[in-house]
Design a protein around this motif. Structure first.
Motif, PDB file in Angstrom:
ATOM      1  N   CYS A 205      25.308  36.554 -10.128  1.00  0.00           N
ATOM      2  CA  CYS A 205      23.902  36.870 -10.413  1.00  0.00           C
ATOM      3  C   CYS A 205      23.671  37.285 -11.857  1.00  0.00           C
ATOM      4  N   TYR A 206      24.735  37.384 -12.654  1.00  0.00           N
ATOM      5  CA  TYR A 206      24.604  37.803 -14.051  1.00  0.00           C
ATOM      6  C   TYR A 206      24.960  36.632 -14.950  1.00  0.00           C
ATOM      7  N   ARG A 207      23.975  36.183 -15.730  1.00  0.00           N
ATOM      8  CA  ARG A 207      24.099  34.940 -16.460  1.00  0.00           C
ATOM      9  C   ARG A 207      24.120  35.162 -17.971  1.00  0.00           C
ATOM     10  N   ALA A 208      24.772  34.236 -18.647  1.00  0.00           N
ATOM     11  CA  ALA A 208      24.805  34.250 -20.101  1.00  0.00           C
ATOM     12  C   ALA A 208      23.447  33.807 -20.656  1.00  0.00           C
ATOM     13  N   GLY A 209      23.086  34.369 -21.810  1.00  0.00           N
ATOM     14  CA  GLY A 209      21.870  33.934 -22.486  1.00  0.00           C
ATOM     15  C   GLY A 209      22.142  32.837 -23.494  1.00  0.00           C
ATOM     16  N   GLU A 210      23.391  32.729 -23.912  1.00  0.00           N
ATOM     17  CA  GLU A 210      23.847  31.716 -24.850  1.00  0.00           C
ATOM     18  C   GLU A 210      25.374  31.631 -24.779  1.00  0.00           C
ATOM     19  N   PRO A 211      25.950  30.588 -25.288  1.00  0.00           N
ATOM     20  CA  PRO A 211      25.387  29.349 -25.843  1.00  0.00           C
ATOM     21  C   PRO A 211      24.818  28.460 -24.745  1.00  0.00           C
ATOM     22  N   ASP A 212      24.068  27.468 -25.159  1.00  0.00           N
ATOM     23  CA  ASP A 212      23.338  26.653 -24.197  1.00  0.00           C
ATOM     24  C   ASP A 212      24.254  25.917 -23.229  1.00  0.00           C
ATOM     25  N   ASN A 213      25.411  25.439 -23.712  1.00  0.00           N
ATOM     26  CA  ASN A 213      26.268  24.676 -22.803  1.00  0.00           C
ATOM     27  C   ASN A 213      26.895  25.561 -21.736  1.00  0.00           C
ATOM     28  N   LEU A 214      27.156  26.846 -22.035  1.00  0.00           N
ATOM     29  CA  LEU A 214      27.645  27.769 -21.014  1.00  0.00           C
ATOM     30  C   LEU A 214      26.525  28.100 -20.028  1.00  0.00           C
ATOM     31  N   VAL A 215      25.320  28.314 -20.546  1.00  0.00           N
ATOM     32  CA  VAL A 215      24.170  28.591 -19.687  1.00  0.00           C
ATOM     33  C   VAL A 215      23.970  27.448 -18.703  1.00  0.00           C
ATOM     34  N   GLU A 216      24.044  26.217 -19.203  1.00  0.00           N
ATOM     35  CA  GLU A 216      23.840  25.059 -18.343  1.00  0.00           C
ATOM     36  C   GLU A 216      24.979  24.907 -17.333  1.00  0.00           C
ATOM     37  N   ARG A 217      26.200  25.218 -17.761  1.00  0.00           N
ATOM     38  CA  ARG A 217      27.330  25.126 -16.840  1.00  0.00           C
ATOM     39  C   ARG A 217      27.190  26.133 -15.705  1.00  0.00           C
ATOM     40  N   GLN A 218      26.764  27.346 -16.021  1.00  0.00           N
ATOM     41  CA  GLN A 218      26.542  28.343 -14.978  1.00  0.00           C
ATOM     42  C   GLN A 218      25.458  27.877 -14.009  1.00  0.00           C
ATOM     43  N   ARG A 219      24.386  27.334 -14.537  1.00  0.00           N
ATOM     44  CA  ARG A 219      23.317  26.846 -13.665  1.00  0.00           C
ATOM     45  C   ARG A 219      23.822  25.726 -12.757  1.00  0.00           C
ATOM     46  N   ALA A 220      24.564  24.799 -13.327  1.00  0.00           N
ATOM     47  CA  ALA A 220      25.007  23.634 -12.581  1.00  0.00           C
ATOM     48  C   ALA A 220      25.975  23.997 -11.459  1.00  0.00           C
ATOM     49  N   ILE A 221      26.842  24.974 -11.704  1.00  0.00           N
ATOM     50  CA  ILE A 221      27.867  25.332 -10.719  1.00  0.00           C
ATOM     51  C   ILE A 221      27.411  26.459  -9.813  1.00  0.00           C
ATOM     52  N   TRP A 222      26.825  27.497 -10.386  1.00  0.00           N
ATOM     53  CA  TRP A 222      26.515  28.695  -9.610  1.00  0.00           C
ATOM     54  C   TRP A 222      25.212  28.596  -8.826  1.00  0.00           C
ATOM     55  N   ASP A 223      24.197  27.929  -9.394  1.00  0.00           N
ATOM     56  CA  ASP A 223      22.910  27.883  -8.693  1.00  0.00           C
ATOM     57  C   ASP A 223      23.012  27.252  -7.305  1.00  0.00           C
ATOM     58  N   PRO A 224      23.719  26.127  -7.136  1.00  0.00           N
ATOM     59  CA  PRO A 224      23.832  25.571  -5.779  1.00  0.00           C
ATOM     60  C   PRO A 224      24.583  26.484  -4.811  1.00  0.00           C
ATOM     61  N   ILE A 225      25.547  27.230  -5.316  1.00  0.00           N
ATOM     62  CA  ILE A 225      26.289  28.154  -4.453  1.00  0.00           C
ATOM     63  C   ILE A 225      25.374  29.265  -3.970  1.00  0.00           C
ATOM     64  N   ILE A 226      24.591  29.825  -4.895  1.00  0.00           N
ATOM     65  CA  ILE A 226      23.655  30.877  -4.512  1.00  0.00           C
ATOM     66  C   ILE A 226      22.596  30.326  -3.562  1.00  0.00           C
ATOM     67  N   ALA A 227      22.100  29.121  -3.840  1.00  0.00           N
ATOM     68  CA  ALA A 227      21.077  28.527  -2.978  1.00  0.00           C
ATOM     69  C   ALA A 227      21.615  28.314  -1.564  1.00  0.00           C
ATOM     70  N   GLY A 228      22.862  27.871  -1.446  1.00  0.00           N
ATOM     71  CA  GLY A 228      23.451  27.676  -0.130  1.00  0.00           C
ATOM     72  C   GLY A 228      23.620  28.979   0.623  1.00  0.00           C
ATOM     73  N   THR A 229      24.008  30.022  -0.098  1.00  0.00           N
ATOM     74  CA  THR A 229      24.159  31.330   0.534  1.00  0.00           C
ATOM     75  C   THR A 229      22.806  31.895   0.939  1.00  0.00           C
ATOM     76  N   GLU A 230      21.814  31.730   0.083  1.00  0.00           N
ATOM     77  CA  GLU A 230      20.464  32.190   0.435  1.00  0.00           C
ATOM     78  C   GLU A 230      19.945  31.484   1.676  1.00  0.00           C
ATOM     79  N   ALA A 231      20.198  30.177   1.765  1.00  0.00           N
ATOM     80  CA  ALA A 231      19.738  29.433   2.935  1.00  0.00           C
ATOM     81  C   ALA A 231      20.451  29.909   4.199  1.00  0.00           C
ATOM     82  N   ALA A 232      21.755  30.176   4.071  1.00  0.00           N
ATOM     83  CA  ALA A 232      22.523  30.621   5.234  1.00  0.00           C
ATOM     84  C   ALA A 232      22.100  32.010   5.688  1.00  0.00           C
ATOM     85  N   LEU A 233      21.768  32.871   4.730  1.00  0.00           N
ATOM     86  CA  LEU A 233      21.424  34.252   5.055  1.00  0.00           C
ATOM     87  C   LEU A 233      19.941  34.448   5.320  1.00  0.00           C
TER      88      LEU A 233
END
Length: 262
Positions: A127-155
């Motif tokens: 739940c704690y995300r980088a503000g920069e650099p952009d490629n790390l920010v995008e990598r976190q979104r790409a990998i972590w967002d679906p995991i959180i979304a799946g957990t939110e849906a399950a819970l």
């Protein structure tokens, strides 16, 4: 975080409770005992699978039978004991260490262990995300967002995301949903596995995703080390850090085994 830190934050503020897992781990830090058996195997008795050394049940540091309800876990335990050389070295027996912790500690403290997992969800690493650099920010979104979304849906709940390290309080209904799911984890083995996955990854969300089968062990490990791998890609990795990571991975795999088969 290793199993040595297991339950270290238990208790109410200002009143530290005894740590049964730390005591179990401490009992294994003395001079290494000599191997006293020829063979290690598994015996099924009274509905449990016992680790048998020359036909006799092995015991935990608290003198409980080293016996579990899962044959795959028992077979993995026996393999660790069989692999010992002249000395019995707990440092190279991550499954044995974790099962000992489960039987000697978690079995009598499982409500505290469940509460600790819920507390971790209140400050989950994903739940704690980088503000920069952009490629790390995008990598976190790409990998972590679906995991959180799946957990939110399950819970049936939503988590709050934050940028940087400033604390962001999670909604009460999200933590209550986590608590309900954690209450379903079988004690002591699967619960001990979930707790160690959580402490090694910094994420209760990842532990639950692995428990529910939304991620496999490799995906969970990769998601947990996204930031570290990004830094390694830029700066490289020194030998000591690589060795520590190998040790953590063995602990992680032991925990994943218990979570899956416990």
């Amino acid at each position: 975080m290793s199993t040595d830190a297991f339950l270290e934050r238990f208790g109410t503020p200002g009143a530290r409770q005894p740590d049964p897992v730390a005591a179990a781990q401490k009992a294994m830090r003395n001079a290494l005992p000599k191997r006293f058996y020829e063979s290690a195997g598994v015996l099924e008795r009274d509905g449990l699978f016992h680790v048998a050394l020359d036909g006799k049940t092995a015991r935990t540091p608290a003198r409980k039978p080293l016996a579990v309800s899962s044959r795959p876990v028992a077979e993995a335990l026996a393999a660790e004991w069989q692999a010992q050389d002249q000395d019995i070295d707990p440092a190279v027996m991550p499954i044995t260490r974790l099962v000992n912790s489960a039987l000697d500690g978690v079995a009598d403290q499982h409500e505290a262990v469940r509460a600790e997992i819920v507390r971790y969800a209140g400050s989950d690493a994903l739940c704690y995300r980088a503000g920069e650099p952009d490629n790390l920010v995008e990598r976190q979104r790409a990998i972590w967002d679906p995991i959180i979304a799946g957990t939110e849906a399950a819970l049936g709940a939503r988590f709050t995301l934050a940028e940087g390290v400033m604390f962001a309080e999670q909604p009460a209904d999200a933590l209550e949903a986590v608590a309900r799911r954690v209450a379903e984890l079988p004690a002591p083995l699967a619960l001990a596995g979930a707790h160690n996955i959580m402490t090694l990854t910094g994420s209760a969300i990842l532990a639950l995703a692995l428990a529910d089968g939304r991620l496999d062990a490799e995906q969970t490990w990769a998601a947990a080390h996204l930031d570290e791998d990004y830094q390694i890609g830029i700066w490289g990795q020194d030998e000591e850090a690589a060795e520590r990571r190998i040790i953590r991975r063995k602990e992680f795999d032991a925990a994943a085994l218990l979570l899956k088969h416990g």
